[in-house]
Design a protein around this motif. Structure first.
Motif, short mmCIF file in Angstrom:
data_model
loop_
_atom_site.label_atom_id
_atom_site.label_comp_id
_atom_site.label_asym_id
_atom_site.label_seq_id
_atom_site.Cartn_x
_atom_site.Cartn_y
_atom_site.Cartn_z
N PHE A 1 0.81 -0.95 -0.19
CA PHE A 1 0.04 0.39 0.13
C PHE A 1 0.70 1.26 -0.17
O PHE A 1 2.12 1.39 0.46
CB PHE A 1 -0.90 0.25 0.99
CG PHE A 1 -2.02 -0.98 0.86
CD1 PHE A 1 -3.23 -1.23 0.21
CD2 PHE A 1 -1.69 -1.94 1.97
CE1 PHE A 1 -3.94 -2.08 0.67
CE2 PHE A 1 -3.10 -2.69 2.03
CZ PHE A 1 -3.58 -2.73 1.08
N GLU A 2 0.14 1.76 -1.30
CA GLU A 2 0.97 3.26 -0.77
C GLU A 2 0.05 4.64 -0.49
O GLU A 2 -1.26 4.84 -1.65
CB GLU A 2 1.52 3.88 -2.00
CG GLU A 2 2.74 4.56 -2.73
CD GLU A 2 3.14 5.67 -1.17
OE1 GLU A 2 3.86 5.08 -1.24
OE2 GLU A 2 2.77 6.67 -1.40
N GLN A 3 0.12 5.26 -0.01
CA GLN A 3 -0.87 6.00 0.43
C GLN A 3 -1.21 7.62 -0.50
O GLN A 3 -2.03 7.98 -1.20
CB GLN A 3 -0.80 7.08 1.78
CG GLN A 3 0.88 8.15 1.27
CD GLN A 3 1.00 7.92 3.16
OE1 GLN A 3 0.35 8.87 3.74
NE2 GLN A 3 1.73 9.16 3.65
N SER B 1 10.98 10.13 1.45
CA SER B 1 12.54 10.48 1.38
C SER B 1 13.16 10.15 0.34
O SER B 1 14.30 10.28 -0.19
CB SER B 1 13.16 9.77 2.70
OG SER B 1 12.48 10.44 3.77
N SER B 2 12.17 9.22 -0.79
CA SER B 2 12.62 8.77 -1.69
C SER B 2 12.92 9.51 -3.23
O SER B 2 13.37 8.46 -4.06
CB SER B 2 11.74 6.71 -2.24
OG SER B 2 12.43 6.79 -0.89
N HIS B 3 11.78 10.28 -3.46
CA HIS B 3 12.05 11.06 -4.56
C HIS B 3 12.90 12.45 -4.73
O HIS B 3 13.77 12.62 -3.38
CB HIS B 3 11.07 11.84 -4.38
CG HIS B 3 11.29 13.38 -3.50
ND1 HIS B 3 10.71 13.52 -2.05
CD2 HIS B 3 11.08 14.84 -3.32
CE1 HIS B 3 10.92 14.25 -1.16
NE2 HIS B 3 11.48 14.77 -1.71
N SER C 1 13.10 20.02 -1.99
CA SER C 1 12.59 19.89 -0.16
C SER C 1 12.53 18.20 -0.06
O SER C 1 11.86 17.56 -0.53
CB SER C 1 12.16 20.57 1.36
OG SER C 1 11.33 20.84 -0.23
N CYS C 2 12.78 17.91 0.95
CA CYS C 2 12.92 16.14 1.63
C CYS C 2 12.44 16.21 2.94
O CYS C 2 13.00 17.02 3.65
CB CYS C 2 14.32 15.28 0.87
SG CYS C 2 14.12 13.70 0.93
N ILE C 3 12.81 14.34 3.57
CA ILE C 3 12.14 14.88 4.91
C ILE C 3 13.18 13.49 5.00
O ILE C 3 13.58 12.80 4.45
CB ILE C 3 11.11 13.66 5.07
CG1 ILE C 3 9.77 15.13 4.90
CG2 ILE C 3 11.46 14.03 6.62
CD1 ILE C 3 8.78 15.47 4.66
C1 LIG Z 1 17.67 15.39 0.51
C2 LIG Z 1 18.13 13.69 0.19
C3 LIG Z 1 19.66 13.34 0.85
C4 LIG Z 1 19.47 12.09 0.54
N1 LIG Z 1 21.35 11.36 -0.23
C5 LIG Z 1 21.44 9.97 0.72
C6 LIG Z 1 21.89 9.70 -0.63
O1 LIG Z 1 23.20 10.61 -0.56
N2 LIG Z 1 22.12 8.00 -0.38
C7 LIG Z 1 21.32 7.73 0.32
O2 LIG Z 1 21.53 6.12 0.81
N3 LIG Z 1 20.36 7.55 1.11
C8 LIG Z 1 20.18 9.57 0.54
N4 LIG Z 1 19.23 9.66 1.74
C9 LIG Z 1 17.82 8.92 2.00
C10 LIG Z 1 17.42 8.10 1.47
O3 LIG Z 1 16.74 9.36 0.49
C11 LIG Z 1 15.99 7.59 2.41
O4 LIG Z 1 16.79 7.41 3.29
C12 LIG Z 1 15.15 6.73 2.20
O5 LIG Z 1 14.44 7.77 0.39
C13 LIG Z 1 13.54 6.13 2.78
O6 LIG Z 1 12.93 5.69 2.06
P1 LIG Z 1 11.99 4.60 2.51
O7 LIG Z 1 11.02 3.72 1.87
O8 LIG Z 1 12.47 4.22 3.87
O9 LIG Z 1 11.10 6.14 3.04
P2 LIG Z 1 9.71 6.72 2.46
O10 LIG Z 1 10.61 7.45 1.03
O11 LIG Z 1 9.69 8.20 2.55
O12 LIG Z 1 9.05 5.56 1.37
C14 LIG Z 1 7.57 5.62 2.75
C15 LIG Z 1 6.19 5.85 1.60
O13 LIG Z 1 5.59 5.24 2.93
C16 LIG Z 1 4.03 6.09 2.35
N5 LIG Z 1 3.05 5.49 3.46
C17 LIG Z 1 3.32 6.21 4.85
N6 LIG Z 1 2.03 6.09 5.70
C18 LIG Z 1 1.59 5.05 5.04
C19 LIG Z 1 0.29 4.86 5.28
N7 LIG Z 1 -0.01 4.92 6.76
N8 LIG Z 1 -0.61 4.08 4.09
C20 LIG Z 1 0.15 4.18 2.65
N9 LIG Z 1 1.40 4.96 2.55
C21 LIG Z 1 1.76 4.94 3.56
C22 LIG Z 1 4.96 7.32 2.38
O14 LIG Z 1 3.81 8.77 1.23
C23 LIG Z 1 5.91 6.70 1.32
O15 LIG Z 1 6.12 6.94 -0.01
C24 LIG Z 1 18.90 11.62 1.65
C25 LIG Z 1 17.68 11.66 1.73
C26 LIG Z 1 16.73 12.89 1.52
C27 LIG Z 1 15.85 13.93 2.33
#
Ligand SMILES: Cc1cc2nc3c(=O)[nH]c(=O)nc-3n(C[C@H](O)[C@H](O)[C@H](O)COP(=O)(O)OP(=O)(O)OC[C@H]3O[C@@H](n4cnc5c(N)ncnc54)[C@H](O)[C@@H]3O)c2cc1C
Length: 394
Positions: A34-36, A45-47, A324-326
């Motif tokens: 599921f993706e919201q 954080s992945s864009h 921006s990103c988180i």
């Molecule tokens: C500016 C920036 C630079 C970075 N640089 C690097 C780098 O150089 N090298 C590196 O390795 N990493 C880097 N990172 C870190 C890396 O991008 C993140 O650690 C990684 O993308 C995290 O992925 P994730 O899938 O955990 O989170 P996310 O990408 O945030 O994915 C979580 C997803 O869950 C979905 N979601 C949440 N709650 C719900 C719900 N209740 N129901 C359905 N869907 C839900 C959200 O919509 C989101 O799409 C960087 C991050 C940032 C912000």
């Protein structure tokens, strides 16, 4: 209301959730992800266009995740038939009068994993990589096998691949609650329906505590709005471009670091940043109070100083572009990969602390195995929840 069943449900379709889905598909596991939001979106954080990937870590547990990750990114390129990884190399520069141990830890990890590398003394860095300047207190390690992952394209390619592998991917369907039931099953309620499964994997990025708080747990993560700043290359010869061999650069600073990527995604602009952010609410990321605005400005000032000190031909007046990103940051910046302490069939992948993109293929492997009751392929101890003394049981 219908009742639907999967072996495993993944909540969150960022890069970690997608790689987890990939590994479950390899096992033939019936999986719903599921993706919201609808893809592509910019609210996690992945864009963004680019992420650094590297074996140059001080900690052996992260370096150990890299061989499989590099292999999987390459396989994804083959599936997608497009370039997803640009091998630019990475130069990590330390002030060795202060951080000799970290410098040697990286070297040791590169040697263990047989990564091509060389040591460059500070006063030679500018000659080897024109456009940089360091003094003799510094030493650099050039890790030739590192580079840049084209993040948005990776997410798109992986999404297509998991769909082809039979994962049911439900976009624009937010999960509202996850409830453990008797008989070792879990009920997952979304905005549209209720589903049942054997195990749930939570890869919710910055939204993790919104779900966990309903299950008596709050992770000690801080949500940080991060400014991704691009600055103008003023050199006449495109000195800083990836095509001219300019590498990514990391200059560690406390627990954070200053980093840069060669100009690649926007011609003539270099991504130069500081691995730091200001607290935010992910549902209103860009609503800054005056106090947060001041903190964001001070981060730009720090990047400006870093440019003036170490880059000879970058316009440090103001960034040309800000995105921006988180970050979902843990106190020690280490990932959280573990079972829920009370419910083994809820598995958590969180706290990637701004460095979890590159390792997502291996982390997804760990999460998939944990949900299936299989041995994790890597030692999970460094990522265990119990190291966080401040986790709250609500
Ligand atoms: C500016 C920036 C630079 C970075 N640089 C690097 C780098 O150089 N090298 C590196 O390795 N990493 C880097 N990172 C870190 C890396 O991008 C993140 O650690 C990684 O993308 C995290 O992925 P994730 O899938 O955990 O989170 P996310 O990408 O945030 O994915 C979580 C997803 O869950 C979905 N979601 C949440 N709650 C719900 C719900 N209740 N129901 C359905 N869907 C839900 C959200 O919509 C989101 O799409 C960087 C991050 C940032 C912000």
């Amino acid at each position: 209301m219908t009742d639907q069943y999967a072996d495993v449900i993944i909540v969150g379709g960022g890069i970690v959730g997608l790689w987890t889905a990939y590994h479950l598909a390899q096992h033939g596991t019936k999986t719903i992800l599921f993706e919201q939001f609808a893809y592509p979106h910019t609210r996690g954080s992945s864009h963004g266009q680019s992420r650094i990937t590297r074996t140059s870590y001080c900690e052996p547990e992260y370096a150990a995740l890299m061989p499989e990750s590099f292999r999987k990114w390459e396989e994804l390129e083959d599936h997608a038939r497009k370039k997803l990884f640009i091998k630019t190399g990475l130069l990590t520069v330390y002030d060795v009068t202060k951080r000799a141990d970290d410098f040697h830890s990286i070297l040791k990890n590169l040697e263990t994993h047989k990564v091509n590398h060389e040591v460059v003394s500070g006063d030679k860095i500018g000659k080897r990589f024109p456009g940089l300047m360091f003094d003799s207190m510094h030493r650099g390690i050039h890790d030739a096998d590192s580079g840049v992952l084209l993040a948005d394209q990776c997410v798109g390619a992986l999404r297509s691949l998991v769909l082809r592998k039979g994962i049911e991917l439900r976009e624009s369907e937010q999960v509202l609650s996850v409830k453990p039931l008797h008989g070792e099953k879990v009920s997952v309620k979304t905005v549209k329906d209720t589903y049942h499964c054997q195990s749930v994997i939570l890869t919710c990025g910055p939204y993790i505590n919104k779900l966990l708080e309903k299950n008596n747990l709050k992770l000690p993560v801080e949500l940080l709005r991060v400014q991704v700043t691009y600055w103008k290359d003023t050199s006449s010869k495109d000195k800083y471009s990836a095509s001219n061999g300019f590498p990514c650069v990391m200059i560690p600073h406390g627990l954070a670091c200053f980093y840069c990527m060669p100009s690649l995604e926007y011609s003539g602009l270099m991504k130069l940043g500081w691995h730091i952010g200001t607290p935010c609410d992910p549902t209103a990321r860009d609503q800054l109070t005056p106090e947060w605005r001041r903190a964001a400005d001070s981060h730009i000032e720090a990047i400006r100083k870093n440019i003036q000190t170490h880059y000879t031909d970058v316009d440090s007046s103001d960034p040309a572009l800000i995105e921006s990103c988180i970050y979902t940051e843990t106190p020690d910046r280490n990932f959280i990969i573990d079972h829920h302490p009370e419910h083994r069939n809820i598995v958590i992948g969180s706290g990637f602390s701004g460095h979890g993109f590159k390792t997502a293929p291996s982390v997804g492997h760990m999460l998939a195995n944990m949900a299936l009751g299989l041995q994790p392929p890597y030692n999970p101890e460094p990522f265990a929840l119990r190291r966080c003394s401040s986790i709250s049981r609500l």
